[in-house]
Scaffold this motif. Structure first.
Motif, PDB file in Angstrom:
ATOM      1  N   UNK A 264       0.910  -1.123  -0.052  1.00  0.00           N
ATOM      2  CA  UNK A 264       0.127  -0.010  -0.100  1.00  0.00           C
ATOM      3  C   UNK A 264       0.640   1.254   0.123  1.00  0.00           C
ATOM      4  N   UNK A 265       1.972   1.111   0.526  1.00  0.00           N
ATOM      5  CA  UNK A 265       3.461   2.414   0.633  1.00  0.00           C
ATOM      6  C   UNK A 265       4.334   1.967   0.276  1.00  0.00           C
ATOM      7  N   UNK A 266       5.075   2.072   0.414  1.00  0.00           N
ATOM      8  CA  UNK A 266       6.039   1.307   0.098  1.00  0.00           C
ATOM      9  C   UNK A 266       6.847   0.971  -1.481  1.00  0.00           C
ATOM     10  N   UNK A 267       5.623   0.044  -2.098  1.00  0.00           N
ATOM     11  CA  UNK A 267       5.751  -0.323  -3.409  1.00  0.00           C
ATOM     12  C   UNK A 267       5.178   1.122  -4.488  1.00  0.00           C
ATOM     13  N   UNK A 268       3.749   1.284  -3.793  1.00  0.00           N
ATOM     14  CA  UNK A 268       3.355   2.479  -4.547  1.00  0.00           C
ATOM     15  C   UNK A 268       3.975   3.843  -4.526  1.00  0.00           C
ATOM     16  N   UNK A 273       7.253   7.929  -7.208  1.00  0.00           N
ATOM     17  CA  UNK A 273       8.717   8.284  -6.902  1.00  0.00           C
ATOM     18  C   UNK A 273       9.410   8.361  -8.218  1.00  0.00           C
ATOM     19  N   UNK A 274       9.152   7.551  -9.237  1.00  0.00           N
ATOM     20  CA  UNK A 274      10.323   6.494 -10.170  1.00  0.00           C
ATOM     21  C   UNK A 274       9.346   7.136 -11.456  1.00  0.00           C
ATOM     22  N   UNK A 275       8.377   7.120 -11.731  1.00  0.00           N
ATOM     23  CA  UNK A 275       7.270   7.834 -12.388  1.00  0.00           C
ATOM     24  C   UNK A 275       7.579  10.086 -12.561  1.00  0.00           C
TER      25      UNK A 275
END
Length: 390
Positions: A264-268, A273-275
């Motif tokens: 829910x948090x780290x992955x998203x 951020x990367x995008x």
């Protein structure tokens, strides 16, 4: 009876007809505003009565019954039930603002303070404001404040609200608390803080994760995840206080919570951020993208931009605190590279096969998410045109 020399509407010039009809619409709209103001005054009275009855701000069954009744009535009148529901939900959401200040305390010992460790931070300030507005005595402990033994023995609750990478250290630095004092934290990871609280304090312990930011106006329909620690019954008044403020509670073991937060948090957050980083490095023209984006793409771009309107250190801490998710993120990057390579090689069939595999994985959730997102898309579209100049 109208004068025979007075032309009726059908005899008027179309421009006159349009002007008259618009005047009628303006009149009806004014009446709608007056009715909404009247409703707001009544809901403020409802809040006062709820306070006397010690009832929560948000009662799901009552709201659902109200909405369904108005949907049925709208259909009987030949109106769109979805339209009426949208209007009512927006009005109801606004009405919660008038009731928030009238919440009821669930503790019977208001003379004993609630201590907010990190109370000068934004979330700490929100917690302090909620407790103070509900009648509690609130004490704030921040970086340079001394948490005295006397205050520790008086407190009925100590809530640790510091950055996630400082939470365990802040817990370990606490003085000895009263045996019946509830010790809680409000950080986004739970296993390590919960273990630290259990070791530091022999009384009631509970982990809380408010799934909202400090900018919310009230807690109506906001989610708070509870991770049980020790002496659940003695922690219940604190949990019920969040319910009284309107929050929805989900209870999970700390380990399950942290696994879920990895997605829910780290992955998203890292993906977002990367995008955004890629857009910045490629110098994408945001204005041009907005001009040609349909509502769904505009909404996705909004979610990327939303991240960068907030605190960089906070998001770095959240992602790094979920380090157990890093191997999964690494596998995500591998799958992204594999998908790109297949498309570069023209392997359309493999893309379709994988698409169908994922579709089966989501099952009926896919259609559910499609339906739910339609309403959000419409709101994004309305917001877009509201912001455009005439």
């Amino acid at each position: 009876m109208a004068d025979e020399n007075t032309p009726n509407q059908s005899q008027q010039h179309p421009e006159q007809q349009l002007r008259a009809l618009r005047d009628s619409i303006d009149s009806v709209d004014t009446q709608l505003v007056e009715l909404i103001a009247q409703r707001a005054a009544i809901t403020a009275q409802v809040g006062a009565v709820k306070r006397e009855l010690k009832q929560p701000l948000y009662v799901p069954s009552r709201e659902q019954t109200l909405i369904q009744g108005r949907r049925d009535y709208a259909e009987a009148k030949g109106l769109s039930a979805d339209l009426i529901e949208d209007v009512l939900r927006r009005i109801i959401r606004e009405s919660y603002r008038t009731q928030t200040m009238q919440a009821t305390s669930t503790s019977k010992t208001l003379e004993r303070p609630v201590v907010i460790v990190g109370g000068a931070g934004r979330l700490g300030q929100l917690m302090g404001k909620l407790f103070a507005n509900t009648g509690y005595c609130v004490e704030v402990i921040d970086k340079h404040d001394s948490f005295t033994a006397e205050l520790a023995q008086k407190a009925q609750a100590v809530i640790v609200s510091v950055p996630v990478n400082q939470t365990v250290a802040a817990i370990n630095a606490l003085p000895k608390l009263a045996d019946d004092c509830v010790l809680a934290d409000v950080t986004s990871v739970k296993s390590a803080p919960l273990q630290a609280m259990l070791e530091q304090h022999q009384g009631p312990v509970v982990g809380l994760h408010p799934m909202f930011g400090p900018s919310v106006h009230n807690l109506a329909k906001q989610l708070v995840v509870v991770t049980p620690g020790r002496d659940d019954a003695q922690c219940q008044w604190l949990i019920e206080q969040f319910v009284n403020w309107g929050a929805h509670i989900e209870t999970l073991p700390a380990e399950d919570h942290d696994k879920a937060m990895g997605w829910v948090q780290a992955m998203r957050h890292l993906s977002t951020f990367s995008y955004g980083l890629h857009m910045a490095e490629e110098n994408a023209d945001i204005e041009a993208l907005l001009q040609v984006s349909s509502p769904i793409y505009r909404m996705e771009l909004m979610m990327v931009g939303r991240l960068f309107a907030q605190n960089a250190e906070l998001y770095a801490d959240i992602i790094m605190a979920n380090h157990q998710q890093f191997p999964t993120i690494a596998r995500y990057l591998e799958r992204f590279s594999e998908a790109l390579q297949q498309l570069q090689q023209g392997d359309k069939q493999r893309f379709i096969e994988q698409f169908e595999e994922v579709k089966r994985y989501f099952g009926e959730y896919a259609e559910q998410f499609l339906d739910e997102s339609e309403g959000m898309v419409q709101l994004a579209d309305d917001q877009r045109f509201r912001q455009q100049p005439d």
